[in-house]
Design an enzyme around this catalytic site. Structure first.
Site, mmCIF file in Angstrom:
data_model
loop_
_atom_site.group_PDB
_atom_site.id
_atom_site.type_symbol
_atom_site.label_atom_id
_atom_site.label_comp_id
_atom_site.label_asym_id
_atom_site.label_seq_id
_atom_site.Cartn_x
_atom_site.Cartn_y
_atom_site.Cartn_z
ATOM 1 C CG HIS A 181 -2.120 -0.861 1.096
ATOM 2 N ND1 HIS A 181 -2.041 -2.214 0.883
ATOM 3 C CD2 HIS A 181 -3.451 -0.577 1.144
ATOM 4 C CE1 HIS A 181 -3.247 -2.732 0.826
ATOM 5 N NE2 HIS A 181 -4.135 -1.764 0.971
ATOM 6 C CG HIS A 222 2.143 -3.831 6.490
ATOM 7 N ND1 HIS A 222 3.021 -4.718 5.917
ATOM 8 C CD2 HIS A 222 1.160 -3.630 5.581
ATOM 9 C CE1 HIS A 222 2.591 -5.042 4.702
ATOM 10 N NE2 HIS A 222 1.456 -4.396 4.471
ATOM 11 C CG ASP A 226 6.155 -4.570 7.572
ATOM 12 O OD1 ASP A 226 7.292 -5.046 7.688
ATOM 13 O OD2 ASP A 226 5.133 -5.130 8.019
#
Length: 312
Positions: A181, A222, A226
């Protein structure tokens, strides 16, 4: 006001057709690169599906972001997805703005060629990273006891190739470092930073990227690492690839709507490149001219012309 809008709307179909003709010419040259970028999106999804088979749930790791940010909870996990969808849709619509608006700064085909190059390189690094080490997923469906945390061995190859779209992409586990994302969000934001024209949207895009980062961590989708790794990796990828790719022409200073000329017109590659960058002197002579006795004379011939006119 209504008359102005009526005229703009009346001109819109012609503008769309003209822009389509220009973009199709570019697409005929760049389609291989664009197709390769699109195919790699499937490869990236396939890799993320594959690592889910390797995922082993376990205790959620100690994370500074989890300590600092309150947990949104499973029922509010959609909040980060709404923001991401807004960023994604807004960017896609903006890249097609040359078809609608009179003032154009870029070509849709060329900007997507650039965006896909950024995405492919970032996703390649991501695949290498999350296959190197599989961390226990912090998301709720990836924790011990969830039926989605472990995938049974596939019955056949087709089951893997179909990647169970879209459910497989929404409920994946194991593809953590680094956030997909954030790859898309940062590539879109950085692209608009360079080629966008509205300063307040540039600021808004940066703020949206920061909020997206916090929401991903607060949603426990996450780990903080990350998101942090995505921030510096994507920025470095965009920086280096941007220098390797040829610079896109700025259409706001162009005098011609056609970026390239077909080979059958006898134009060389150098001439096409000049035309693409708005530097062609064949399409429009921009030298200042002076009127002498009702005739337009070029500056370079003013003195000689004056002598000729005064000579009996």
């Amino acid at each position: 006001m209504s008359l102005y809008l009526t005229r703009r709307i009346a001109k819109l179909p012609r503008r769309i057709l003209a822009e389509t003709a220009v973009e199709l010419k570019l697409l005929s040259e760049k389609w291989k690169l664009l197709l390769a970028g699109l195919i790699f999106q499937y490869i990236h999804g396939l890799a993320a599906r594959g690592v889910h088979y390797l995922h082993r749930p376990g205790p959620v790791l100690h994370d500074l972001g989890f300590l600092l940010l309150p947990e949104l909870g499973k029922e509010r996990g959609y909040v980060s997805e709404i923001l991401f969808a807004s960023i994604f849709v807004s960017f896609v619509l903006w890249t097609f703005s040359p078809f609608i608006f009179k003032n154009k700064r870029f070509y849709t085909v060329l900007i997507w060629r650039r965006v896909l190059a950024f995405l492919v390189m970032s996703q390649s690094l991501r695949i290498i990273t999350f296959y190197s080490t599989q961390l226990p997923g912090p998301n709720y469906h990836c924790r011990e006891g969830s039926p989605l945390a472990r995938l049974p061995p596939p019955d056949n190859v087709l089951e893997v190739l179909l990647i169970n779209f879209p459910r497989g992409t929404l409920f994946g586990c194991g593809d953590l470092i680094f956030s997909s994302h954030m790859i898309f969000t940062l590539v879109f934001v950085l692209t608009y930073q360079k080629y966008g024209s509205k300063n307040f949207i540039k600021v808004l895009g940066f703020v949206a990227a920061v909020i997206q980062s916090l929401l991903i961590i607060a949603s426990r989708k996450h780990y903080s690492v990350d998101v942090v790794v995505a921030w510096y990796t994507v920025n470095l990828v965009v920086f280096f690839i941007d220098k390797k790719l040829s610079e896109m022409p700025d259409r706001s200073i162009k005098t011609s709507t056609l970026p390239v000329t077909a080979a059958k017109d006898g134009k060389t590659k150098e001439e096409n490149h000049k035309l693409l960058n708005g530097n062609s002197h064949d399409s429009l002579d921009l030298r200042p001219r002076t009127q002498v006795n009702g005739k337009n004379m070029e500056n370079g011939n003013d003195d000689q012309s004056g002598k000729d006119l005064n000579t009996p």
